[in-house]
Design an enzyme around this catalytic site. Structure first.
Site, mmCIF file in Angstrom:
data_model
loop_
_atom_site.group_PDB
_atom_site.id
_atom_site.type_symbol
_atom_site.label_atom_id
_atom_site.label_comp_id
_atom_site.label_asym_id
_atom_site.label_seq_id
_atom_site.Cartn_x
_atom_site.Cartn_y
_atom_site.Cartn_z
ATOM 1 N N CYS A 153 0.865 -1.181 0.000
ATOM 2 C CA CYS A 153 0.000 0.000 0.000
ATOM 3 C C CYS A 153 0.904 1.234 0.000
ATOM 4 C CB CYS A 153 -0.863 -0.005 1.258
ATOM 5 S SG CYS A 153 0.177 0.032 2.736
ATOM 6 N N GLU A 178 0.555 -0.503 16.318
ATOM 7 C CA GLU A 178 -0.292 0.654 15.962
ATOM 8 C C GLU A 178 -1.182 1.045 17.140
ATOM 9 O OE1 GLU A 178 -2.547 0.473 12.231
ATOM 10 O OE2 GLU A 178 -4.009 1.828 13.140
ATOM 11 N N CYS A 217 -8.296 1.753 6.660
ATOM 12 C CA CYS A 217 -7.780 2.496 5.502
ATOM 13 C C CYS A 217 -8.239 1.901 4.175
ATOM 14 C CB CYS A 217 -6.258 2.560 5.573
ATOM 15 S SG CYS A 217 -5.492 1.015 5.116
HETATM 16 S S1 SF4 Z 1 -2.774 2.482 7.323
HETATM 17 FE FE1 SF4 Z 1 -3.291 1.412 5.432
HETATM 18 S S2 SF4 Z 1 -2.172 2.583 3.858
HETATM 19 FE FE2 SF4 Z 1 -1.235 3.067 5.831
HETATM 20 S S3 SF4 Z 1 0.438 1.574 6.086
HETATM 21 FE FE3 SF4 Z 1 -1.338 0.738 7.139
HETATM 22 S S4 SF4 Z 1 -2.271 -0.595 5.583
HETATM 23 FE FE4 SF4 Z 1 -0.916 0.808 4.496
#
Ligand code: SF4
Length: 314
Positions: free
Chosen positions: A16, A130, A200
């Protein structure tokens, strides 16, 4: 004669824009400052990517205090708690933040809710970097983690009647998250929601492509590492969409000849941190065992690109 195998490739799949940018950041940092460049946590969750950057001079560590102060450090695409860049600044280190802009958007959103006096419910998986990064944007106790429907059903705000908002990890299952959000909205009708989905575009598109293919194949492989959240979700999505025999593989070495013997149509996708070369190698590994026809099912076109941080933009 061996029966031919039809491979149905999901599109979009693989890298991505956030992963692409994070890898470029490490490469450009190596070009600008020479090696070693330190990277806090795996830049993206893929062994192949990490090994190839290590070969170019990147050194991967888990914590900032493992980095010498006189070398640059890059923070991974997953995002970091606010304390991490603050520590780096305090130690006068050069640092580059490779947090995906779509994760930064969730960080800003959480701050905005906090400023409005709302307690934030973060929907996500405990322990994922995250989630650690997003929870670390607000003071301790300002955010609660809800992992599933059962937890959403019993969640209570720290102060009864306190206004609430929710945010989510970017790589969750779209359908599971919708069910969790429904429970929160039913229990707390005034809960504030993000203007636009936190999950996302890349996660959504990859899941949609897997959903389109899963009902028409006998088996499905998702190429990705076992610590990659979005890759694991793709396996679950394939199973939920009708392909019971879906599995996560890290690359061509995981293609099992015995297992493949009973398969006529094989779906293939790759998580957002898995490079296309691994898809090509998996197709070649299948071709070494059986004659192969390749089809592709595309559900979306992606042309999103993110700018590099100012310190590296040329
Ligand atoms: S948020 Fe989505 S676009 Fe951003 S790194 Fe993660 S998977 Fe990729």
């Amino acid at each position: 004669m061996t029966e031919p195998l039809t491979i149905v490739l999901a599109a979009p799949r693989g890298f991505c824009a956030g992963v692409d940018r994070a890898i470029q950041i490490v490469e450009q940092a190596l070009e600008k400052w020479g090696s070693p460049v330190y990277v806090r946590h795996e830049i993206v969750h893929n062994r192949h990517v990490v090994d190839s950057l290590r070969a170019k001079g990147a050194v991967f560590v888990e914590e900032l205090d493992e980095c010498p102060v006189d070398r640059p450090v890059v923070f991974s695409a997953h995002g970091v708690p606010k304390s991490v860049p603050a520590d780096a600044a305090r130690r006068n280190m050069i640092y580059v933040d490779a947090t995906c802009p779509l994760v930064s958007k969730v960080h800003l959103e959480a701050e905005r809710y906090h400023k409005q006096g709302r307690h934030v419910v973060l929907i996500g998986h405990e322990g994922h970097p995250e989630v650690i990064g997003t929870m670390g944007q607000l003071p301790e106790g300002a955010m609660s983690l809800v992992e599933d429907e059962a937890q959403a059903a019993v969640f209570e705000p720290p102060v009864p009647g306190m206004p609430l908002a929710f945010a989510t990890q970017t790589t969750l299952s779209v359908d599971d998250t919708a069910r969790i959000v429904e429970i929160l909205k039913r229990r707390f009708p005034d809960v504030a929601a993000p203007n636009k989905e936190d999950i996302c575009y890349a996660t959504t598109n990859r899941q949609d492509a897997v959903k389109a293919i899963a009902p028409q194949v006998d088996a499905f492989v998702v190429i990705g590492s076992s610590n990659s959240s979005n890759s694991k979700r793709l396996v679950e999505v394939a199973k939920a969409a009708g392909c019971a025999d879906a599995r996560l593989i890290s690359g061509p070495a995981d293609i099992d000849a015995n297992w493949l013997r009973g398969v006529s149509r094989l779906g293939i996708s790759a998580g957002a941190s898995a490079p296309e070369v691994l898809v090509e190698q998996v197709v070649s590994a299948c071709r070494a065992l059986r004659p192969v026809n390749v089809e592709e099912v595309a559900v979306a076109r992606e042309d999103i690109r993110f700018k590099l941080p100012r310190e590296l933009a040329s």
